[in-house]
Design an enzyme around this catalytic site. Structure first.
Site, PDB file in Angstrom:
ATOM      1  N   GLY A  44       1.225   2.857  -1.292  1.00 48.93           N
ATOM      2  CA  GLY A  44       1.945   3.606  -0.261  1.00 48.93           C
ATOM      3  C   GLY A  44       3.391   3.784  -0.671  1.00 48.93           C
ATOM      4  O   GLY A  44       4.052   2.834  -1.102  1.00 48.93           O
ATOM      5  N   ASN A 189       9.866  16.105  -6.989  1.00 48.15           N
ATOM      6  CA  ASN A 189       9.487  16.426  -8.361  1.00 48.15           C
ATOM      7  C   ASN A 189       9.289  17.941  -8.440  1.00 48.15           C
ATOM      8  O   ASN A 189       9.532  18.678  -7.474  1.00 48.15           O
ATOM      9  CB  ASN A 189       8.256  15.632  -8.817  1.00 48.15           C
ATOM     10  CG  ASN A 189       7.010  15.932  -8.004  1.00 48.15           C
ATOM     11  OD1 ASN A 189       6.889  16.988  -7.372  1.00 48.15           O
ATOM     12  ND2 ASN A 189       6.069  15.002  -7.986  1.00 48.15           N
ATOM     13  N   GLU A 226      10.791  14.413 -18.918  1.00 48.72           N
ATOM     14  CA  GLU A 226      11.884  15.322 -19.275  1.00 48.72           C
ATOM     15  C   GLU A 226      13.193  14.918 -18.601  1.00 48.72           C
ATOM     16  O   GLU A 226      14.200  15.624 -18.740  1.00 48.72           O
ATOM     17  CB  GLU A 226      11.521  16.756 -18.895  1.00 48.72           C
ATOM     18  CG  GLU A 226      10.311  17.305 -19.637  1.00 48.72           C
ATOM     19  CD  GLU A 226       9.933  18.691 -19.157  1.00 48.72           C
ATOM     20  OE1 GLU A 226      10.811  19.428 -18.683  1.00 48.72           O
ATOM     21  OE2 GLU A 226       8.741  19.026 -19.234  1.00 48.72           O
ATOM     22  N   ASP A 255       8.260   6.256  -7.041  1.00 50.80           N
ATOM     23  CA  ASP A 255       8.705   5.239  -6.082  1.00 50.80           C
ATOM     24  C   ASP A 255       9.739   4.310  -6.712  1.00 50.80           C
ATOM     25  O   ASP A 255      10.728   3.937  -6.072  1.00 50.80           O
ATOM     26  CB  ASP A 255       7.513   4.444  -5.570  1.00 50.80           C
ATOM     27  CG  ASP A 255       6.521   5.307  -4.811  1.00 50.80           C
ATOM     28  OD1 ASP A 255       6.942   6.338  -4.248  1.00 50.80           O
ATOM     29  OD2 ASP A 255       5.330   4.958  -4.794  1.00 50.80           O
TER      30      ASP A 255
END
Length: 311
Positions: A44, A189, A226, A255
């Site tokens: 989680g 992201n 990257e 995370d």
């Protein structure tokens, strides 16, 4: 390690049991792939980020929900060991969230989630978390919990004058425009950035610039191996990737990054230096199997950068 009272992080997000199967490759629709290796563990995004911040020296409080089942009991015991304040975590009638994680030979993953108890969180639980938000140096929110609750946590932080990080994962698509005035730092992201913006594909610098214009805040766009980009309406700074010792499992890398970023920002480190330190945490994470084992401690990363402007 002694945790100083000046470094406090409040986290709102999900806890779930992670059932991970490592496979030679991902199956195609209708295909069965054998020779998998099954493991289970704590997971989680909210819980991982809370534990990650605690391991890096912060006093951490968590808002989440687990079931009144064995998995929920195990979670509460784990948080006690890790030093996370779980006093605001709801014990719900529904089953604890469960995630099914497939990891291929290259360390890439795909995840399916049954939210279970997390759906029981309501705005009243966010209000009950207010004192912990008010006492924090920064609030870190992810989106496995109901969106309305996540937004209310961000609003309360703004009301209490506490800066916020929104990690928009899982990607919900476009968010209401009113959300952005409560978000100090946004950490998507590449795929999450595209989901937030919609429209055609674009380069990563364009993604970062468009998000910075949309939100009016600081965007830290994570790019895996990257590196990352730290963007504001004024400029962008590229964060070089930190080579990993090995790529074993990318499941908890985001995370680990967000936890380290929150700790650095809570300590007064400027965003670019904080992102560089967080990139070390992400690199450490991918060299370990499982999200929780991959969350680094301060000794694994070295000391925080000095607070103040980035050179």
């Amino acid at each position: 390690m002694v945790r100083g009272p000046e470094l406090r992080v409040a986290v709102a997000g999900g806890y779930g049991v992670g059932l991970t199967m490592q496979l030679p490759r991902f199956p195609q629709p209708g295909e069965t792939v054998t020779d998998g290796v099954l493991s289970s563990g704590h997971g989680g995004k909210g819980s991982n980020q809370a534990v990650g911040a605690a391991r890096l020296g912060a006093e951490v409080s968590l808002l989440s929900a687990v079931g009144s089942d064995a998995a929920g009991t195990d979670a509460v015991a784990m948080w006690a060991v890790e030093g996370v304040d779980a006093g605001a975590v709801l014990r719900a009638a529904e089953a604890t969230m469960t995630g099914f994680i497939l990891v291929d030979a290259a360390g890439e993953n795909c995840i399916a989630i049954a939210p279970g108890a997390l759906g029981s969180l309501q705005n009243a639980h966010a209000e009950a978390f207010r004192s912990r938000i008010a006492g924090a140096d920064i609030v870190l929110v992810s989106l496995e919990i109901p969106l309305a609750v996540a937004v209310r946590v961000l609003e309360i932080a703004a009301e209490e004058g506490v800066p916020t990080i929104l990690n928009p994962a899982p990607a919900p698509g476009a968010l209401p425009a009113s959300v952005w005035r409560h978000v100090t730092y946004l950490t998507p992201n590449r795929s999450e950035a595209l989901a937030l913006l919609g429209g055609p594909p674009r380069s990563t610098p364009e993604l970062a610039a468009d998000l910075a214009r949309l939100t009016g805040g600081i965007v830290i766009l994570t790019l895996g191996d990257e590196g990352a980009i730290v963007a504001s309406a004024a400029d962008q700074v590229a964060i070089d990737p930190v080579p990993a010792a090995a790529v074993v499992d990318t499941t908890g890398a985001g995370d680990a990054f967000n936890a380290a970023l929150a700790v650095a920002l809570a300590a007064g480190v400027e965003p670019v230096a904080a992102a560089r330190w967080a990139a070390q945490a992400g690199s450490y994470s991918v060299a370990h199997a499982g999200a929780l084992p991959g969350l680094p401690r301060r000794a694994d990363l070295g000391e925080l950068p000095h607070a103040g402007p980035t050179p």
